[in-house]
Design a protein around this motif. Structure first.
Motif: not given
Length: 259
Positions: A70-73, A75, A77, A91-92, A94
């Motif tokens: 994933a695109y880790q942010v 979060s 989520e 997807p953004r 974690d």
């Protein structure tokens, strides 16, 4: 030679669940990224990163085409995964969970805490990227809830905490303890006074273990390893900052369901 770390909690004699926590050894990258840098978010040669990921997946007995990152942010989520995606469509989130055979879920870290989970009997796996913010806000619970939605049972789910920054390496400022202690005052024991006034050493892996332990899982254990202190084994964001380096590589942690 590639040297993944495995843990008995996730080992599966039937090969249904496969996993590995990978450090920096066994890849093709050079310079700051030597050698198994698996982070496309770094400034490394994309072809080298692609080869490194393929090597890590090969060690799990799978093709890199089924790898999901994933695109880790940072979060809380979590996402249920049913098929791989192109890098540009990551997807953004974690945390991820899947019950689809042949898929691999992976977390990229450079001091944050990687967590791999599995209910082997149900055929459900999960992975979570737990930085301090995500851990505090519920990313671990999000991962387990996503697994439950696919049929996993908490009483049959095991979680393994991979290598991350160690308590002796993770000094934090005075703003750090309050949000953690506001949630649960008993966690004060995870903060040890540092030499600088108002600063503390924070046991983030211990915090992650405690949050997971409160979920009623079958077992929660850790591999150990300090990413910041062990320069020969792991990439570390904090170590790169202390050294004044312009960039850093990423470690990868993989859990997969065999086809």
């Amino acid at each position: 030679m590639i040297e993944p770390i495995s843990h008995a909690l996730l080992e599966d004699p039937n090969g249904r669940v496969r996993h590995g926590f990978f450090g920096r050894i066994g890849g093709v990258s050079e310079g700051l990224y030597r050698s198994l840098n698996c982070g496309h978010g770094s400034g490394d040669d994309p072809e080298a990163v692609h080869e490194n990921r393929a090597r890590a997946m090969s060690a799990c007995g799978l093709s890199s085409t089924v790898l999901c990152t994933a695109y880790q942010v940072h979060s809380a989520e979590a996402l249920t995964v049913t098929e791989p995606w192109e890098r540009e469509a990551a997807p953004r989130v974690d945390a991820m969970a899947t019950a689809t055979p042949g898929l691999a879920l992976a977390i990229l870290t450079a001091d944050c805490v990687p967590v791999l989970l599995a209910d082997r009997d149900a055929g459900v796996i999960g992975a979570a990227h737990a930085g301090w913010r995500g851990a505090l806000n519920g990313v671990l619970e999000g991962a387990v809830e996503a697994m439950q939605g696919l049929g996993a049972r908490m009483s049959e789910t095991s979680a393994v905490i991979g290598p991350s920054i160690g308590a002796a390496s993770y000094e934090v400022g005075p703003e750090f303890p309050p949000p953690f202690l506001a949630r649960r005052a008993q966690d004060v024991d995870l903060f040890a006074p540092a030499s600088r006034e108002g600063h503390y050493f924070f046991d983030i892996a211990g915090y992650v273990a405690r949050r997971l332990g409160n979920l009623g899982l079958a077992a929660v254990q850790a591999t150990g390893g300090d990413t910041c202190a062990e320069a020969g084994r792991f990439f570390s964001y904090r170590r790169s900052v202390h050294r004044g380096e312009p960039d850093y590589g990423r470690n990868i942690s993989i859990v997969a369901l065999g086809p």
